[in-house]
Scaffold this active site. Structure first.
Site, mmCIF file in Angstrom:
data_model
loop_
_atom_site.group_PDB
_atom_site.id
_atom_site.type_symbol
_atom_site.label_atom_id
_atom_site.label_comp_id
_atom_site.label_asym_id
_atom_site.label_seq_id
_atom_site.Cartn_x
_atom_site.Cartn_y
_atom_site.Cartn_z
ATOM 1 N N ASP A 1 0.847 -1.156 0.027
ATOM 2 C CA ASP A 1 -0.017 0.182 -0.078
ATOM 3 C C ASP A 1 0.747 1.261 -0.061
ATOM 4 O OD1 ASP A 1 0.928 0.153 2.825
ATOM 5 O OD2 ASP A 1 -0.799 -0.728 3.559
ATOM 6 N N HIS B 1 6.779 -7.298 -1.440
ATOM 7 C CA HIS B 1 5.854 -7.844 -2.365
ATOM 8 C C HIS B 1 5.500 -6.822 -3.130
ATOM 9 C CE1 HIS B 1 4.627 -11.224 1.034
ATOM 10 N NE2 HIS B 1 5.753 -11.552 0.539
ATOM 11 N N CYS C 1 5.743 -9.844 -21.158
ATOM 12 C CA CYS C 1 7.396 -9.252 -21.507
ATOM 13 C C CYS C 1 8.096 -8.720 -20.258
ATOM 14 C CB CYS C 1 7.374 -8.611 -22.896
ATOM 15 S SG CYS C 1 6.577 -6.770 -22.401
ATOM 16 N N CYS D 1 3.166 -5.862 -26.777
ATOM 17 C CA CYS D 1 3.498 -7.072 -27.106
ATOM 18 C C CYS D 1 2.313 -8.171 -27.363
ATOM 19 C CB CYS D 1 4.623 -7.876 -26.067
ATOM 20 S SG CYS D 1 3.720 -8.585 -24.525
ATOM 21 N N GLY E 1 2.958 -6.509 13.028
ATOM 22 C CA GLY E 1 1.521 -6.895 12.374
ATOM 23 C C GLY E 1 1.644 -7.773 11.393
ATOM 24 N N SER F 1 1.499 -12.130 10.592
ATOM 25 C CA SER F 1 1.342 -13.357 10.999
ATOM 26 C C SER F 1 2.492 -14.497 10.847
ATOM 27 C CB SER F 1 0.004 -14.387 10.406
ATOM 28 O OG SER F 1 0.098 -14.255 9.106
ATOM 29 N N ASN G 1 2.067 -7.311 18.193
ATOM 30 C CA ASN G 1 0.862 -7.861 17.622
ATOM 31 C C ASN G 1 -0.082 -8.239 18.554
ATOM 32 O OD1 ASN G 1 -0.727 -9.738 16.207
ATOM 33 N ND2 ASN G 1 0.880 -10.194 14.650
ATOM 34 N N PRO G 2 -1.498 -7.768 18.306
ATOM 35 C CA PRO G 2 -2.403 -8.102 19.300
ATOM 36 C C PRO G 2 -2.614 -9.593 19.706
ATOM 37 C CG PRO G 2 -3.324 -6.925 17.497
ATOM 38 C CD PRO G 2 -1.769 -7.054 17.240
ATOM 39 N N GLU G 3 -2.126 -10.495 18.672
ATOM 40 C CA GLU G 3 -2.417 -11.826 18.773
ATOM 41 C C GLU G 3 -0.911 -12.481 18.659
ATOM 42 O OE1 GLU G 3 -5.088 -13.489 19.248
ATOM 43 O OE2 GLU G 3 -6.181 -11.605 19.008
HETATM 44 P P1 OAD Z 1 -2.010 -11.675 7.969
HETATM 45 O O1 OAD Z 1 -3.330 -11.082 7.584
HETATM 46 O O2 OAD Z 1 -1.475 -12.942 7.758
HETATM 47 O O3 OAD Z 1 -1.662 -11.118 9.456
HETATM 48 C C1 OAD Z 1 -1.817 -9.994 9.895
HETATM 49 C C2 OAD Z 1 -1.134 -9.986 11.494
HETATM 50 O O4 OAD Z 1 -1.591 -8.624 12.070
HETATM 51 C C3 OAD Z 1 -2.111 -10.876 12.429
HETATM 52 O O5 OAD Z 1 -1.029 -11.784 13.037
HETATM 53 C C4 OAD Z 1 -2.699 -10.176 13.355
HETATM 54 O O6 OAD Z 1 -2.876 -10.594 14.610
HETATM 55 C C5 OAD Z 1 -2.043 -8.724 13.224
HETATM 56 N N1 OAD Z 1 -2.840 -7.374 13.413
HETATM 57 C C6 OAD Z 1 -4.302 -7.377 13.346
HETATM 58 N N2 OAD Z 1 -4.466 -5.964 13.684
HETATM 59 C C7 OAD Z 1 -3.325 -5.308 13.951
HETATM 60 C C8 OAD Z 1 -3.167 -4.143 14.559
HETATM 61 N N3 OAD Z 1 -3.822 -3.097 14.681
HETATM 62 N N4 OAD Z 1 -1.556 -4.128 14.844
HETATM 63 C C9 OAD Z 1 -0.620 -4.741 14.789
HETATM 64 N N5 OAD Z 1 -0.958 -5.977 14.303
HETATM 65 C C10 OAD Z 1 -2.202 -6.348 13.991
HETATM 66 O O7 OAD Z 1 -0.904 -10.623 7.045
HETATM 67 P P2 OAD Z 1 0.535 -10.614 6.723
HETATM 68 O O8 OAD Z 1 1.432 -11.454 7.780
HETATM 69 O O9 OAD Z 1 1.078 -9.437 6.335
HETATM 70 O O10 OAD Z 1 0.612 -11.714 0.205
HETATM 71 O O11 OAD Z 1 0.360 -11.773 5.402
HETATM 72 C C11 OAD Z 1 1.478 -12.037 4.371
HETATM 73 C C12 OAD Z 1 1.238 -12.307 3.304
HETATM 74 O O12 OAD Z 1 0.341 -12.984 2.937
HETATM 75 C C13 OAD Z 1 0.805 -10.757 2.518
HETATM 76 O O13 OAD Z 1 1.635 -10.090 1.900
HETATM 77 C C14 OAD Z 1 -0.244 -11.310 1.447
HETATM 78 C C15 OAD Z 1 -0.884 -12.468 2.363
HETATM 79 O O14 OAD Z 1 -1.457 -13.689 1.596
HETATM 80 C C16 OAD Z 1 0.039 -11.911 -0.949
HETATM 81 O O15 OAD Z 1 -0.960 -11.751 -1.338
HETATM 82 C C17 OAD Z 1 0.966 -12.944 -1.875
#
Ligand code: OAD
Length: 253
Positions: A102, A117, A128, A148, A185, A187, A211-213
């Site tokens: 973003d 990413h 191409c 192309c 933030g 997973s 991370n909240p989780e």
């Molecule tokens: P995820 O959706 O897998 O994980 C988001 C994480 O953010 C979770 O662990 C939440 O607990 C945490 N979270 C939620 N709200 C939050 C907040 N306000 N502050 C801090 N943490 C918070 O997203 P990514 O780990 O970014 O790739 O996912 C990795 C990749 O998988 C992405 O780049 C995307 C996705 O599929 C593609 O699309 C190829």
């Protein structure tokens, strides 16, 4: 919220590396992928986020990303993004390694951002690889064609695709040189980004999760902050300023 050990390490750190994921943009109104109401709870990645999906149905994939673009380009950096930009000014070197597409870290003022990413503002030809930087393409409804004859696609990395080699290599090198490594933030399940905290740990960095989780990183990370990035990061910046003033023997600001 933060231990004095973390504030000591951060005050002395020469290099800070911050891995971010979708959670960092959640407070800007952009949904995450794997939370309960996340994107992958409503859509199947194999229909929308793979090269095979685009080859099967380029219009469907293009339209889905155009909808995401409309939503994402309206979003503004949140307190967490802004605090990371501020943190960069408080330490000798800070690099953000983001999985987000973003552009909000750069918009918030961070100057060293590795986009593992890609970025939704870019496009290139799926056949191409020619790059297209015309902003008009960011809103066009029909999937555009390259000279192309190939289809033009968003400049992001999908599942089953390799990450940009120089970006990944730089991220791995810097993770291996970090004094402190934050995993915020994310997973931490999508590799190779998910492997970076371990690269940093194995090179003796202090690894901190925000991370909240809890994720798998929390199992071994010495410090784990259970809060959103928008709450934790401004508090961290404030705490670091106070800690540095104390160390310098100056009155606290
Ligand atoms: P995820 O959706 O897998 O994980 C988001 C994480 O953010 C979770 O662990 C939440 O607990 C945490 N979270 C939620 N709200 C939050 C907040 N306000 N502050 C801090 N943490 C918070 O997203 P990514 O780990 O970014 O790739 O996912 C990795 C990749 O998988 C992405 O780049 C995307 C996705 O599929 C593609 O699309 C190829």
């Amino acid at each position: 919220m933060f231990s004095s050990q973390l504030l000591d390490r951060l005050s002395e750190a020469q290099r800070v590396v911050v891995l971010t994921g979708a959670g960092v943009s959640a407070e800007s109104g952009i949904p995450t992928f794997r939370d309960q109401d996340g994107i992958w709870a409503h859509f199947r990645p194999e229909d929308l986020a793979t090269p095979e999906a685009f080859e099967r149905n380029p219009q469907r994939v293009w339209s889905w990303y155009q909808t995401r673009r409309t939503a994402i380009f309206k979003a503004q950096p949140n307190a967490g993004h802004r605090a990371l930009a501020e943190l960069e000014r408080l330490v000798p070197a800070l690099t953000i390694v983001t999985q987000n597409i973003d552009g909000l870290h750069t918009q918030a003022g961070s100057t060293d951002v590795i986009e593992l990413h890609g970025n939704l503002r870019r496009n290139y030809c799926h056949r191409c690889r020619r790059e297209y930087d015309d902003p008009a393409l960011l809103t066009v409804e029909e999937v555009p064609h390259c000279a192309c004859g190939g289809h033009i696609r968003p400049g992001i990395v999908w599942f089953n695709e390799l990450l940009p080699e120089d970006a990944l290599q730089r991220a791995e090198t810097l993770a291996g040189q970090a004094d402190i490594f934050f995993s915020i933030g994310t997973s931490a399940v999508v590799y190779p980004a998910a492997g970076l905290p371990e690269v940093a740990r194995d090179a003796d960095a202090m690894v901190v999760e925000i991370n909240p989780e809890p994720t798998t990183v929390a199992i071994w990370a010495p410090e784990s902050i259970r809060a959103t990035s928008g709450q934790a990061l401004p508090t961290l910046v404030q705490a670091l300023r106070q800690h540095k003033s104390r160390l310098a023997g100056q009155p606290e600001r």
